[in-house]
Design an enzyme around this catalytic site. Sequence first.
Site, mmCIF file in Angstrom:
data_model
loop_
_atom_site.group_PDB
_atom_site.id
_atom_site.type_symbol
_atom_site.label_atom_id
_atom_site.label_comp_id
_atom_site.label_asym_id
_atom_site.label_seq_id
_atom_site.Cartn_x
_atom_site.Cartn_y
_atom_site.Cartn_z
ATOM 1 N N GLY A 312 -3.364 9.067 0.924
ATOM 2 C CA GLY A 312 -4.734 8.585 0.927
ATOM 3 C C GLY A 312 -5.523 9.231 2.051
ATOM 4 O O GLY A 312 -5.317 10.399 2.380
ATOM 5 N N GLU A 313 -6.452 8.481 2.632
ATOM 6 C CA GLU A 313 -7.290 8.934 3.747
ATOM 7 C C GLU A 313 -8.307 9.994 3.340
ATOM 8 O O GLU A 313 -9.125 10.399 4.147
ATOM 9 C CB GLU A 313 -6.461 9.495 4.912
ATOM 10 C CG GLU A 313 -5.466 8.532 5.510
ATOM 11 C CD GLU A 313 -4.678 9.141 6.659
ATOM 12 O OE1 GLU A 313 -4.996 10.282 7.090
ATOM 13 O OE2 GLU A 313 -3.726 8.492 7.134
#
Length: 345
Positions: A312-313
């Site tokens: 993610g991120e």
Amino acid sequence: MLPHLSIAPPDPDVAQRVAERIGGKAMPPGALGKIADLAAALAIAQNSEEPAADPARLLIFAADHGLVDEGVSVWPQDVTQLMVDTFLSGRAAAPVLAKSAGVAVRVYDAGVAGPLAPREGLVQAGIRPGTRNAAQEDALTAEEVAAALAYGAEAAETAASEGARVIALGEMGIGNTATAALLGSAVAGLALAPLVGPGAGVGPAGLAPKLAAVERARARRPGTLAPEAALAAFGGLEIAAMAGAVIGGASAGLAVVVDGFIATAAALVAIKARPEARRACLFAHRGAEPGHALLLEALEADPPLDLGLRLGEGTGAVLAVPLLRAAAAVLSDMASLADIGFEGP
């Protein structure tokens, strides 16, 4: 959902003219594969025959989830706060990869439970410190959902006003794979169990308790739910903010690069509410979280990258930006068959 934001209808001629331009380039038909597809998608997203991949900005939305109290994550909730600090220091994976790809980063505190001191590069929403426990009660009120959507839309509008042509969506929130699974089930009508995966490191022994917790939350609010009702039922603040950014980005004429499972759940919510926002979305990669492939299938999305990512991120989204630059360059700089004096076979 954000009805005051208008999204311009697509120019019916852009897709046709771009397809003709790509088909006329000095190469065999289809030779550039998904790069040519990206060129067309970028042009359609920006409603322009001369789309641009720069400037690009990564928007990282962070928030916490009350559902963590049910044991859906092996990580404690305060990791969200620690990771925001690491984003702002430039040392987390997303800003490191963004820097390597020439993508600017801005971090948004959509609802982190722990205190964060105001500082440069951090935009704070002030809605609430994390959601309520969705297994026990609705995660958000309707007013809180509306505030998070508006917050995300404003982030996209600010990026556009500051010159961005592309925004990439990233997130941080311990427990948010559980919330994304709930949203995918409630909004798209998908079976819940296949959407529930290991997230940030839940092992085989922990997967059954995670699924049981998510099933308790779903049983409290069963059936297909409208997008805003699903956000209220299950959260989260960062997911609602990303959904708002999809709609705000589409309204501002931006291309919106969607990252992994959680960002795709946000895009699903936005598109179910505002189908006209779909053309703004460029899905970056197929992640390793098992539910991601199911959400991509529901959205009829075929991302260019498959790197086994599960972080993610916004990591996958920023890795796709150089491909968008290449795709834009094909349209603007690559010679046509006519340019080289070839009339075709």
